[in-house]
Design an enzyme around this catalytic site. Sequence first.
Site, PDB file in Angstrom:
ATOM      1  N   ASP A 126      -6.006  -0.196  -2.889  1.00 28.59           N
ATOM      2  CA  ASP A 126      -6.088   1.241  -3.122  1.00 28.59           C
ATOM      3  C   ASP A 126      -6.828   1.400  -4.456  1.00 28.59           C
ATOM      4  O   ASP A 126      -7.429   0.437  -4.958  1.00 28.59           O
ATOM      5  CB  ASP A 126      -4.703   1.913  -3.093  1.00 28.59           C
ATOM      6  CG  ASP A 126      -3.830   1.538  -4.281  1.00 28.59           C
ATOM      7  OD1 ASP A 126      -4.236   0.666  -5.086  1.00 28.59           O
ATOM      8  OD2 ASP A 126      -2.741   2.109  -4.415  1.00 28.59           O
ATOM      9  N   HIS A 127      -6.779   2.592  -5.032  1.00 29.00           N
ATOM     10  CA  HIS A 127      -7.482   2.804  -6.307  1.00 29.00           C
ATOM     11  C   HIS A 127      -6.882   1.952  -7.425  1.00 29.00           C
ATOM     12  O   HIS A 127      -7.610   1.510  -8.317  1.00 29.00           O
ATOM     13  CB  HIS A 127      -7.451   4.288  -6.688  1.00 29.00           C
ATOM     14  CG  HIS A 127      -6.081   4.890  -6.654  1.00 29.00           C
ATOM     15  ND1 HIS A 127      -5.403   5.090  -5.460  1.00 29.00           N
ATOM     16  CD2 HIS A 127      -5.239   5.304  -7.638  1.00 29.00           C
ATOM     17  CE1 HIS A 127      -4.213   5.616  -5.731  1.00 29.00           C
ATOM     18  NE2 HIS A 127      -4.096   5.756  -7.036  1.00 29.00           N
TER      19      HIS A 127
ATOM     20  N   HIS B 152       5.816 -23.243   1.583  1.00 33.00           N
ATOM     21  CA  HIS B 152       7.093 -22.967   2.250  1.00 33.00           C
ATOM     22  C   HIS B 152       7.039 -21.777   3.208  1.00 33.00           C
ATOM     23  O   HIS B 152       7.768 -21.762   4.195  1.00 33.00           O
ATOM     24  CB  HIS B 152       8.196 -22.695   1.205  1.00 33.00           C
ATOM     25  CG  HIS B 152       8.597 -23.913   0.438  1.00 33.00           C
ATOM     26  ND1 HIS B 152       9.728 -23.968  -0.345  1.00 33.00           N
ATOM     27  CD2 HIS B 152       8.006 -25.143   0.332  1.00 33.00           C
ATOM     28  CE1 HIS B 152       9.835 -25.175  -0.901  1.00 33.00           C
ATOM     29  NE2 HIS B 152       8.784 -25.900  -0.513  1.00 33.00           N
TER      30      HIS B 152
ATOM     31  N   THR C 280       0.896  -2.070  -8.347  1.00 34.28           N
ATOM     32  CA  THR C 280       1.958  -3.060  -8.608  1.00 34.28           C
ATOM     33  C   THR C 280       1.994  -4.177  -7.582  1.00 34.28           C
ATOM     34  O   THR C 280       2.619  -5.217  -7.822  1.00 34.28           O
ATOM     35  CB  THR C 280       3.333  -2.376  -8.554  1.00 34.28           C
ATOM     36  OG1 THR C 280       3.481  -1.790  -7.242  1.00 34.28           O
ATOM     37  CG2 THR C 280       3.467  -1.303  -9.619  1.00 34.28           C
TER      38      THR C 280
ATOM     39  N   CYS D  60      -2.700  -3.364  -4.782  1.00 36.09           N
ATOM     40  CA  CYS D  60      -2.495  -1.984  -5.218  1.00 36.09           C
ATOM     41  C   CYS D  60      -2.096  -2.050  -6.693  1.00 36.09           C
ATOM     42  O   CYS D  60      -2.307  -3.083  -7.337  1.00 36.09           O
ATOM     43  CB  CYS D  60      -1.484  -1.248  -4.347  1.00 36.09           C
ATOM     44  SG  CYS D  60       0.179  -1.961  -4.307  1.00 36.09           S
TER      45      CYS D  60
END
Length: 168
Positions: A24-25, A114, A83, A81
């Site tokens: 996203d931005h 894993h 975060t 994104c």
Amino acid sequence: MPGKVDSNAMNRDVKIRKILLASDHGGFELKEEIKSFLTQNAVPFEDLGPANADAVDYPDYGAKLAATISADDSLNGIVICGTGIGMSIVVNRFPKVRGTLCSDLYTAKLCRQHNDSNVLIMGGRVVGKGLACEIVETWLQTAFEGGRHTRRLDKIDDIQNMLTKGEL
Ligand code: RB5
């Protein structure tokens, strides 16, 4: 140059799949950096957008990438994104997508060994460009270990199938 990683250091013994990219931005700038890194290292990729840093909604781009990977296991993906949390939530709604949020090299390695990660997720406002490129390099170069980890991943698919059938 991004990551200052020696392109000769890429381990060609690990099968490198074509990478789909989306953001996203909040992840746009880092996506551009990762594109430069992949180009430097001759890793094939396709950018699903967005094409600029204008504000967009991460579910639109995350879903586009995850739907494609869910239907084609020859592809891997990288989504970014602000975060990494929003993208984590959306891509993992899709069957056969194993999206893993990474902001360190240990997690980047272990999520391949894993969890057979097929989508790398990062936060463009969390990790710096140099570390992000090293995370990508580690993730690309590390193979799934199989064995007991296959059994555990199969259980996740079983749980998803039971949920779909209303059995859980
Ligand atoms: C956009 O401002 C931000 O909410 C998004 O990039 C992401 O961090 C959401 O999880």
